[in-house]
Design a protein around this motif. Sequence first.
Motif, PDB file in Angstrom:
ATOM      1  N   ALA A 196       0.879  -1.178   0.000  1.00 39.18           N
ATOM      2  CA  ALA A 196       0.000   0.000   0.000  1.00 39.18           C
ATOM      3  C   ALA A 196       0.913   1.224   0.000  1.00 39.18           C
ATOM      4  N   GLU A 197       1.066   1.849  -1.172  1.00 42.24           N
ATOM      5  CA  GLU A 197       1.974   2.990  -1.313  1.00 42.24           C
ATOM      6  C   GLU A 197       1.283   4.117  -2.061  1.00 42.24           C
ATOM      7  N   ALA A 198       1.658   5.331  -1.740  1.00 35.45           N
ATOM      8  CA  ALA A 198       1.144   6.512  -2.430  1.00 35.45           C
ATOM      9  C   ALA A 198       2.305   7.466  -2.685  1.00 35.45           C
ATOM     10  N   SER A 199       2.248   8.134  -3.843  1.00 36.08           N
ATOM     11  CA  SER A 199       3.251   9.157  -4.155  1.00 36.08           C
ATOM     12  C   SER A 199       2.568  10.257  -4.960  1.00 36.08           C
ATOM     13  N   GLN A 200       3.230  11.399  -5.036  1.00 36.91           N
ATOM     14  CA  GLN A 200       2.691  12.512  -5.815  1.00 36.91           C
ATOM     15  C   GLN A 200       3.789  13.101  -6.670  1.00 36.91           C
ATOM     16  N   PRO A 221       5.119  18.042  -4.810  1.00 37.20           N
ATOM     17  CA  PRO A 221       4.789  18.214  -3.394  1.00 37.20           C
ATOM     18  C   PRO A 221       4.413  19.648  -3.005  1.00 37.20           C
ATOM     19  N   THR A 222       4.435  20.586  -3.960  1.00 33.30           N
ATOM     20  CA  THR A 222       4.159  21.982  -3.640  1.00 33.30           C
ATOM     21  C   THR A 222       2.659  22.221  -3.479  1.00 33.30           C
ATOM     22  N   GLN A 223       2.274  22.726  -2.312  1.00 35.93           N
ATOM     23  CA  GLN A 223       0.868  22.991  -2.023  1.00 35.93           C
ATOM     24  C   GLN A 223       0.321  24.049  -2.976  1.00 35.93           C
ATOM     25  N   GLY A 224      -0.904  23.838  -3.459  1.00 37.43           N
ATOM     26  CA  GLY A 224      -1.574  24.799  -4.323  1.00 37.43           C
ATOM     27  C   GLY A 224      -1.264  24.627  -5.800  1.00 37.43           C
ATOM     28  N   GLU A 225      -0.373  23.706  -6.148  1.00 36.41           N
ATOM     29  CA  GLU A 225      -0.043  23.456  -7.548  1.00 36.41           C
ATOM     30  C   GLU A 225      -0.603  22.108  -7.981  1.00 36.41           C
ATOM     31  N   ASP A 226      -0.801  21.948  -9.301  1.00 36.33           N
ATOM     32  CA  ASP A 226      -1.300  20.685  -9.826  1.00 36.33           C
ATOM     33  C   ASP A 226      -0.339  19.553  -9.492  1.00 36.33           C
ATOM     34  N   THR A 227      -0.903  18.393  -9.197  1.00 39.99           N
ATOM     35  CA  THR A 227      -0.089  17.212  -8.914  1.00 39.99           C
ATOM     36  C   THR A 227      -0.824  15.981  -9.407  1.00 39.99           C
ATOM     37  N   SER A 228      -0.102  14.956  -9.677  1.00 41.03           N
ATOM     38  CA  SER A 228      -0.663  13.661 -10.043  1.00 41.03           C
ATOM     39  C   SER A 228      -0.359  12.707  -8.891  1.00 41.03           C
ATOM     40  N   ILE A 229      -1.371  11.992  -8.442  1.00 41.26           N
ATOM     41  CA  ILE A 229      -1.225  11.033  -7.350  1.00 41.26           C
ATOM     42  C   ILE A 229      -1.127   9.636  -7.952  1.00 41.26           C
ATOM     43  N   THR A 230      -0.163   8.861  -7.512  1.00 44.08           N
ATOM     44  CA  THR A 230      -0.035   7.471  -7.948  1.00 44.08           C
ATOM     45  C   THR A 230      -0.191   6.572  -6.732  1.00 44.08           C
ATOM     46  N   LEU A 231      -1.074   5.591  -6.846  1.00 46.27           N
ATOM     47  CA  LEU A 231      -1.308   4.623  -5.777  1.00 46.27           C
ATOM     48  C   LEU A 231      -0.942   3.238  -6.279  1.00 46.27           C
ATOM     49  N   ARG A 232      -0.316   2.467  -5.411  1.00 45.98           N
ATOM     50  CA  ARG A 232       0.068   1.088  -5.722  1.00 45.98           C
ATOM     51  C   ARG A 232      -0.404   0.228  -4.569  1.00 45.98           C
ATOM     52  N   PHE A 233      -1.101  -0.858  -4.885  1.00 41.36           N
ATOM     53  CA  PHE A 233      -1.584  -1.745  -3.834  1.00 41.36           C
ATOM     54  C   PHE A 233      -1.642  -3.187  -4.323  1.00 41.36           C
ATOM     55  N   SER A 244      -9.339   5.961   1.372  1.00 38.81           N
ATOM     56  CA  SER A 244      -9.732   7.140   2.136  1.00 38.81           C
ATOM     57  C   SER A 244      -8.516   7.873   2.686  1.00 38.81           C
ATOM     58  N   GLY A 245      -8.768   9.030   3.276  1.00 36.72           N
ATOM     59  CA  GLY A 245      -7.701   9.843   3.838  1.00 36.72           C
ATOM     60  C   GLY A 245      -7.050  10.746   2.812  1.00 36.72           C
ATOM     61  N   LEU A 246      -7.705  10.945   1.674  1.00 37.81           N
ATOM     62  CA  LEU A 246      -7.176  11.778   0.586  1.00 37.81           C
ATOM     63  C   LEU A 246      -7.721  13.197   0.724  1.00 37.81           C
ATOM     64  N   ALA A 247      -7.395  13.853   1.803  1.00 38.34           N
ATOM     65  CA  ALA A 247      -7.939  15.175   2.107  1.00 38.34           C
ATOM     66  C   ALA A 247      -7.124  16.286   1.452  1.00 38.34           C
ATOM     67  N   GLY A 248      -7.778  17.436   1.250  1.00 36.01           N
ATOM     68  CA  GLY A 248      -7.096  18.631   0.777  1.00 36.01           C
ATOM     69  C   GLY A 248      -7.086  18.824  -0.726  1.00 36.01           C
ATOM     70  N   TYR A 249      -7.868  18.062  -1.447  1.00 30.65           N
ATOM     71  CA  TYR A 249      -7.893  18.187  -2.902  1.00 30.65           C
ATOM     72  C   TYR A 249      -9.078  19.027  -3.345  1.00 30.65           C
ATOM     73  N   ASP A 250      -8.877  19.842  -4.382  1.00 33.26           N
ATOM     74  CA  ASP A 250      -9.916  20.737  -4.885  1.00 33.26           C
ATOM     75  C   ASP A 250     -10.820  20.101  -5.932  1.00 33.26           C
ATOM     76  N   THR A 251     -10.481  18.923  -6.418  1.00 35.21           N
ATOM     77  CA  THR A 251     -11.260  18.266  -7.461  1.00 35.21           C
ATOM     78  C   THR A 251     -12.686  18.043  -6.966  1.00 35.21           C
ATOM     79  N   PRO A 252     -13.695  18.514  -7.738  1.00 32.23           N
ATOM     80  CA  PRO A 252     -15.090  18.311  -7.317  1.00 32.23           C
ATOM     81  C   PRO A 252     -15.458  16.831  -7.267  1.00 32.23           C
ATOM     82  N   SER A 253     -16.421  16.499  -6.428  1.00 32.05           N
ATOM     83  CA  SER A 253     -16.914  15.122  -6.343  1.00 32.05           C
ATOM     84  C   SER A 253     -17.495  14.684  -7.683  1.00 32.05           C
ATOM     85  N   GLY A 254     -17.364  13.397  -7.983  1.00 31.47           N
ATOM     86  CA  GLY A 254     -17.906  12.834  -9.217  1.00 31.47           C
ATOM     87  C   GLY A 254     -16.964  11.802  -9.802  1.00 31.47           C
TER      88      GLY A 254
END
Length: 111
Positions: free
Chosen positions: A18-22, A25-37, A54-64
């Motif tokens: 269970a790993e996550a990376s981005q 790392p700069t707050q407020g800039e676009d980022t791509s999240i990669t998850l491996r499980f 879960s626990g993916l808080a702080g993202y501006d992407t609207p629900s959907g």
Amino acid sequence: PGGGGSQPPLMVAGFSVAEASQSNPTQGEDTSITLRFGTFAPLLPSENATLVLSGLAGYDTPSGPLPLSPAGPDDFADRFGTEGAWDREAGALTLTLRAPSAALVNHSFSF
């Protein structure tokens, strides 16, 4: 009461990986999240078979619906499709299992 046939009504598979990376790392800039499980037990599709990250808080992407991109040599899109259900308020991404996944197989995707 049991599940259909010899299957239990609920199986919780622990994670072998269970790993996550981005990408940025700069707050407020676009980022791509990669998850491996990966899981210790096979995952079998059934009605409403989902994996909730879960626990993916702080993202501006609207629900959907959220497009997902396979990020490894596995067959992630065959197993989980090409989009997940994003819930911004909960900070959770729900994946629907569409095809069986063997134990100890790692899956990677980005969004």
